[in-house]
Design a protein around this motif. Sequence first.
Motif, PDB file in Angstrom:
ATOM      1  N   ASN A  88      57.954 -33.444 -50.093  1.00 54.80           N
ATOM      2  CA  ASN A  88      58.073 -34.254 -48.881  1.00 54.80           C
ATOM      3  C   ASN A  88      56.720 -34.851 -48.483  1.00 54.80           C
ATOM      4  O   ASN A  88      56.200 -34.551 -47.407  1.00 54.80           O
ATOM      5  CB  ASN A  88      58.645 -33.413 -47.752  1.00 54.80           C
ATOM      6  N   PRO A  89      56.134 -35.695 -49.316  1.00 55.39           N
ATOM      7  CA  PRO A  89      54.831 -36.257 -48.962  1.00 55.39           C
ATOM      8  C   PRO A  89      54.975 -37.299 -47.850  1.00 55.39           C
ATOM      9  O   PRO A  89      56.031 -37.896 -47.675  1.00 55.39           O
ATOM     10  CB  PRO A  89      54.370 -36.923 -50.261  1.00 55.39           C
ATOM     11  N   PRO A  90      53.904 -37.510 -47.096  1.00 52.79           N
ATOM     12  CA  PRO A  90      53.943 -38.583 -46.096  1.00 52.79           C
ATOM     13  C   PRO A  90      54.110 -39.929 -46.790  1.00 52.79           C
ATOM     14  O   PRO A  90      53.661 -40.118 -47.918  1.00 52.79           O
ATOM     15  CB  PRO A  90      52.580 -38.493 -45.403  1.00 52.79           C
ATOM     16  N   PRO A  91      54.734 -40.893 -46.146  1.00 55.96           N
ATOM     17  CA  PRO A  91      54.990 -42.177 -46.799  1.00 55.96           C
ATOM     18  C   PRO A  91      53.720 -42.950 -47.148  1.00 55.96           C
ATOM     19  O   PRO A  91      53.717 -43.736 -48.084  1.00 55.96           O
ATOM     20  CB  PRO A  91      55.824 -42.961 -45.784  1.00 55.96           C
ATOM     21  N   ASP A  92      52.626 -42.707 -46.432  1.00 57.12           N
ATOM     22  CA  ASP A  92      51.398 -43.451 -46.697  1.00 57.12           C
ATOM     23  C   ASP A  92      50.438 -42.705 -47.624  1.00 57.12           C
ATOM     24  O   ASP A  92      49.309 -43.149 -47.823  1.00 57.12           O
ATOM     25  CB  ASP A  92      50.697 -43.793 -45.380  1.00 57.12           C
ATOM     26  N   ALA A  93      50.853 -41.573 -48.211  1.00 57.77           N
ATOM     27  CA  ALA A  93      49.976 -40.767 -49.073  1.00 57.77           C
ATOM     28  C   ALA A  93      50.037 -41.294 -50.495  1.00 57.77           C
ATOM     29  O   ALA A  93      50.792 -40.805 -51.326  1.00 57.77           O
ATOM     30  CB  ALA A  93      50.390 -39.309 -49.017  1.00 57.77           C
ATOM     31  N   CYS A  94      49.237 -42.289 -50.806  1.00 58.60           N
ATOM     32  CA  CYS A  94      49.264 -42.926 -52.122  1.00 58.60           C
ATOM     33  C   CYS A  94      47.921 -42.874 -52.831  1.00 58.60           C
ATOM     34  O   CYS A  94      47.785 -43.441 -53.915  1.00 58.60           O
ATOM     35  CB  CYS A  94      49.685 -44.389 -51.985  1.00 58.60           C
ATOM     36  N   ASP A  95      46.931 -42.206 -52.272  1.00 57.62           N
ATOM     37  CA  ASP A  95      45.597 -42.168 -52.868  1.00 57.62           C
ATOM     38  C   ASP A  95      45.424 -40.858 -53.648  1.00 57.62           C
ATOM     39  O   ASP A  95      45.387 -39.776 -53.050  1.00 57.62           O
ATOM     40  CB  ASP A  95      44.535 -42.281 -51.776  1.00 57.62           C
ATOM     41  N   PRO A  96      45.283 -40.918 -54.982  1.00 57.61           N
ATOM     42  CA  PRO A  96      45.120 -39.691 -55.780  1.00 57.61           C
ATOM     43  C   PRO A  96      43.853 -38.917 -55.423  1.00 57.61           C
ATOM     44  O   PRO A  96      43.866 -37.687 -55.453  1.00 57.61           O
ATOM     45  CB  PRO A  96      45.061 -40.188 -57.223  1.00 57.61           C
ATOM     46  N   GLU A  97      42.789 -39.589 -55.073  1.00 61.36           N
ATOM     47  CA  GLU A  97      41.539 -38.898 -54.708  1.00 61.36           C
ATOM     48  C   GLU A  97      41.728 -38.089 -53.434  1.00 61.36           C
ATOM     49  O   GLU A  97      41.186 -36.991 -53.308  1.00 61.36           O
ATOM     50  CB  GLU A  97      40.401 -39.913 -54.541  1.00 61.36           C
ATOM     51  N   GLU A  98      42.471 -38.615 -52.505  1.00 62.36           N
ATOM     52  CA  GLU A  98      42.747 -37.884 -51.262  1.00 62.36           C
ATOM     53  C   GLU A  98      43.545 -36.625 -51.557  1.00 62.36           C
ATOM     54  O   GLU A  98      43.258 -35.549 -51.022  1.00 62.36           O
ATOM     55  CB  GLU A  98      43.515 -38.798 -50.307  1.00 62.36           C
ATOM     56  N   TRP A  99      44.556 -36.733 -52.442  1.00 57.23           N
ATOM     57  CA  TRP A  99      45.339 -35.561 -52.821  1.00 57.23           C
ATOM     58  C   TRP A  99      44.484 -34.553 -53.581  1.00 57.23           C
ATOM     59  O   TRP A  99      44.610 -33.343 -53.379  1.00 57.23           O
ATOM     60  CB  TRP A  99      46.539 -35.970 -53.677  1.00 57.23           C
ATOM     61  N   LYS A 100      43.608 -35.039 -54.435  1.00 52.62           N
ATOM     62  CA  LYS A 100      42.732 -34.143 -55.200  1.00 52.62           C
ATOM     63  C   LYS A 100      41.855 -33.336 -54.255  1.00 52.62           C
ATOM     64  O   LYS A 100      41.734 -32.118 -54.391  1.00 52.62           O
ATOM     65  CB  LYS A 100      41.885 -34.954 -56.177  1.00 52.62           C
ATOM     66  N   THR A 101      41.268 -33.995 -53.278  1.00 48.66           N
ATOM     67  CA  THR A 101      40.426 -33.305 -52.296  1.00 48.66           C
ATOM     68  C   THR A 101      41.267 -32.297 -51.501  1.00 48.66           C
ATOM     69  O   THR A 101      40.829 -31.166 -51.253  1.00 48.66           O
ATOM     70  CB  THR A 101      39.782 -34.330 -51.344  1.00 48.66           C
ATOM     71  N   PHE A 102      42.450 -32.690 -51.125  1.00 47.10           N
ATOM     72  CA  PHE A 102      43.343 -31.805 -50.372  1.00 47.10           C
ATOM     73  C   PHE A 102      43.660 -30.544 -51.170  1.00 47.10           C
ATOM     74  O   PHE A 102      43.572 -29.419 -50.649  1.00 47.10           O
ATOM     75  CB  PHE A 102      44.621 -32.561 -50.017  1.00 47.10           C
ATOM     76  N   PHE A 103      44.045 -30.688 -52.437  1.00 45.46           N
ATOM     77  CA  PHE A 103      44.383 -29.519 -53.258  1.00 45.46           C
ATOM     78  C   PHE A 103      43.167 -28.647 -53.527  1.00 45.46           C
ATOM     79  O   PHE A 103      43.272 -27.420 -53.570  1.00 45.46           O
ATOM     80  CB  PHE A 103      45.043 -29.954 -54.571  1.00 45.46           C
TER      81      PHE A 103
END
Length: 151
Positions: A88-103
């Motif tokens: 269930n990702p947010p609809p605007d979560a499209c940046d892989p670098e942002e996800w990488k930092t988050f994980f």
Amino acid sequence: ACPNCTREDWNTFPMAYTRYASTEDDSLSFILVNGCAISKDSPGTYSFAALIFCTVAIIILSLWLSKKEVDYDLIQQTTQDYSIEVLNPPPDACDPEEWKTFFETILESECTDNHVVLCSIALNNQELIHHLAECRRLLLKLELMTPLGVK
């Protein structure tokens, strides 16, 4: 010895004439009788014991194979063992670098090696996957149609 027996008494199905013998002038007849004293319930007891043995052996083999399957799966590491799927990702979560930092920040508290090797985002790509699978199928069909030795 069986003084009243004749060969015709032993011509029944299944053929039992091999158990019958007589002298040359048929004056004296003999029949072969087993000397074993088998009780009526012994064959059933042996069959039941064999059934129990086979059942226990199958259960033990099944448990052993289940353990071996788990051991084999632990030895064979795949990318699925280290993959995370966000349902269930947010609809605007499209940046892989942002996800990488988050994980990496989440993994920081969970383990010592918090390096994320790859992060990819696939949103609503069912049509793309379908077309890629169709392309692969057609390429394989084309490869199978070409004569041997042609590249």
